[in-house]
Scaffold this motif. Sequence first.
Motif, short mmCIF file in Angstrom:
data_model
loop_
_atom_site.label_atom_id
_atom_site.label_comp_id
_atom_site.label_asym_id
_atom_site.label_seq_id
_atom_site.Cartn_x
_atom_site.Cartn_y
_atom_site.Cartn_z
N GLU A 186 0.81 -1.22 0.00
CA GLU A 186 0.00 0.00 0.00
C GLU A 186 0.84 1.26 0.00
OE1 GLU A 186 -2.58 -0.40 3.35
OE2 GLU A 186 -1.13 0.39 4.74
N GLY A 187 2.10 1.16 0.26
CA GLY A 187 2.97 2.32 0.19
C GLY A 187 3.20 2.96 1.54
N LEU A 188 3.65 4.18 1.50
CA LEU A 188 4.00 4.94 2.69
C LEU A 188 3.24 6.25 2.69
CD1 LEU A 188 5.87 5.67 5.14
CD2 LEU A 188 7.48 6.58 3.44
N ALA A 189 2.58 6.55 3.79
CA ALA A 189 1.94 7.85 3.98
C ALA A 189 2.84 8.68 4.88
CB ALA A 189 0.56 7.69 4.61
N ILE A 190 3.11 9.89 4.47
CA ILE A 190 3.86 10.82 5.30
C ILE A 190 2.91 11.95 5.68
CG2 ILE A 190 5.76 12.47 5.43
CD1 ILE A 190 7.29 10.68 3.48
N ALA A 191 2.61 12.05 6.96
CA ALA A 191 1.80 13.16 7.48
C ALA A 191 2.78 14.26 7.83
CB ALA A 191 1.01 12.70 8.70
N PHE A 192 2.74 15.35 7.07
CA PHE A 192 3.71 16.43 7.22
C PHE A 192 3.05 17.61 7.93
CE2 PHE A 192 6.08 20.15 5.76
CZ PHE A 192 7.38 19.76 6.02
N GLY A 193 3.51 17.88 9.15
CA GLY A 193 2.95 18.97 9.95
C GLY A 193 3.84 20.20 9.94
N TRP A 194 3.21 21.35 10.01
CA TRP A 194 3.94 22.62 10.10
C TRP A 194 3.08 23.62 10.86
CZ3 TRP A 194 2.27 27.01 7.17
CH2 TRP A 194 1.22 26.76 6.29
N ARG A 195 3.71 24.66 11.40
CA ARG A 195 3.01 25.64 12.23
C ARG A 195 2.23 26.62 11.35
NH1 ARG A 195 6.65 28.25 16.51
NH2 ARG A 195 4.59 28.69 17.35
N ALA A 196 0.92 26.45 11.29
CA ALA A 196 0.09 27.29 10.44
C ALA A 196 -1.00 28.01 11.23
CB ALA A 196 -0.53 26.44 9.33
N ARG A 197 -0.79 28.19 12.53
CA ARG A 197 -1.75 28.92 13.36
C ARG A 197 -1.29 30.37 13.50
NH1 ARG A 197 -5.92 27.25 15.04
NH2 ARG A 197 -6.11 28.58 16.86
N GLY A 198 -2.21 31.20 13.95
CA GLY A 198 -1.91 32.62 14.09
C GLY A 198 -2.42 33.37 12.88
N ASP A 199 -1.91 34.57 12.70
CA ASP A 199 -2.39 35.34 11.55
C ASP A 199 -1.78 34.80 10.26
OD1 ASP A 199 0.13 36.69 10.94
OD2 ASP A 199 -0.26 38.01 12.64
N ILE A 200 -2.32 35.22 9.17
CA ILE A 200 -1.91 34.70 7.85
C ILE A 200 -0.44 35.00 7.57
CG2 ILE A 200 -2.63 36.72 6.52
CD1 ILE A 200 -3.12 33.09 5.43
N TRP A 201 0.09 36.10 8.09
CA TRP A 201 1.49 36.47 7.83
C TRP A 201 2.44 35.54 8.57
CZ3 TRP A 201 0.93 38.77 3.66
CH2 TRP A 201 -0.13 39.63 3.45
N ARG A 202 2.07 35.14 9.77
CA ARG A 202 2.89 34.18 10.51
C ARG A 202 2.89 32.83 9.78
NH1 ARG A 202 1.71 31.19 16.16
NH2 ARG A 202 3.63 30.02 16.19
N ALA A 203 1.72 32.42 9.34
CA ALA A 203 1.62 31.16 8.61
C ALA A 203 2.44 31.21 7.32
CB ALA A 203 0.16 30.84 8.31
N ARG A 204 2.43 32.36 6.66
CA ARG A 204 3.20 32.50 5.42
C ARG A 204 4.69 32.35 5.69
NH1 ARG A 204 4.87 37.58 2.26
NH2 ARG A 204 5.30 36.73 0.20
N ARG A 205 5.18 32.99 6.75
CA ARG A 205 6.61 32.85 7.11
C ARG A 205 6.93 31.39 7.44
NH1 ARG A 205 5.28 37.59 9.74
NH2 ARG A 205 5.07 36.52 11.75
N SER A 206 6.06 30.75 8.19
CA SER A 206 6.26 29.36 8.55
C SER A 206 6.23 28.44 7.32
CB SER A 206 5.19 28.94 9.56
OG SER A 206 5.40 27.64 10.01
N ALA A 207 5.39 28.78 6.37
CA ALA A 207 5.27 27.96 5.16
C ALA A 207 6.57 27.96 4.35
CB ALA A 207 4.12 28.46 4.30
N ARG A 208 7.27 29.06 4.36
CA ARG A 208 8.55 29.11 3.63
C ARG A 208 9.55 28.10 4.20
NH1 ARG A 208 9.63 33.90 0.49
NH2 ARG A 208 7.84 35.28 0.58
N VAL A 209 9.66 28.07 5.51
CA VAL A 209 10.57 27.11 6.16
C VAL A 209 10.06 25.69 5.96
CG1 VAL A 209 11.53 26.38 8.38
CG2 VAL A 209 11.34 28.82 7.84
N ALA A 210 8.76 25.50 6.12
CA ALA A 210 8.17 24.16 5.94
C ALA A 210 8.43 23.66 4.52
CB ALA A 210 6.68 24.19 6.24
N GLY A 211 8.35 24.53 3.54
CA GLY A 211 8.62 24.14 2.16
C GLY A 211 10.04 23.64 1.98
N GLN A 212 10.98 24.28 2.64
CA GLN A 212 12.38 23.83 2.58
C GLN A 212 12.53 22.46 3.24
OE1 GLN A 212 14.18 27.20 4.48
NE2 GLN A 212 14.44 28.31 2.55
N HIS A 213 11.85 22.27 4.36
CA HIS A 213 11.91 20.97 5.04
C HIS A 213 11.24 19.88 4.20
CE1 HIS A 213 12.39 23.18 9.13
NE2 HIS A 213 13.54 23.03 8.50
#
Length: 134
Positions: free
Chosen positions: A86-113
């Motif tokens: 059946e394969g492998l599922a990877i549940a990828f978590g990142w910090r997306a709480r708070g205002d949209i600008w905080r989530a946007r900054r976090s998304a940049r780092v999460a994308g690199q990870h």
Amino acid sequence: MPILRLNSAPAGLELHGSPASAASAIASAARGTGPVMILIHGYKYDPGCAPFSPHTTIFARTRHPDTSTHMQWLPHLGFGTGDRNEGLAIAFGWRARGDIWRARRSARVAGQHLADVITRIRARAPHRPIHAIT
């Protein structure tokens, strides 16, 4: 069920709820067969905040009574059927709480990870297809 729970954290990539090495876990999980499905949650989730952790809500193995309004994606994608391919599922978590600008900054780092995760899997198992659902 073949599931690897990873988080993008300030110190780097980590296993959810474990002090073990994320790099070692990725290398071990990549040895399997079947496709790799990476599940990435959206805005308003945070793996470090229990009530909003995607690992206990949308990425959960079973429905929790307190999260009955959340859809459990893994069974609907064919994970947990007992099929050895059946394969492998990877549940990828990142910090997306708070205002949209905080989530946007976090998304940049999460994308690199996330790019690091994909690179590591591809290096260990170039034959396995990798898919992402966001």
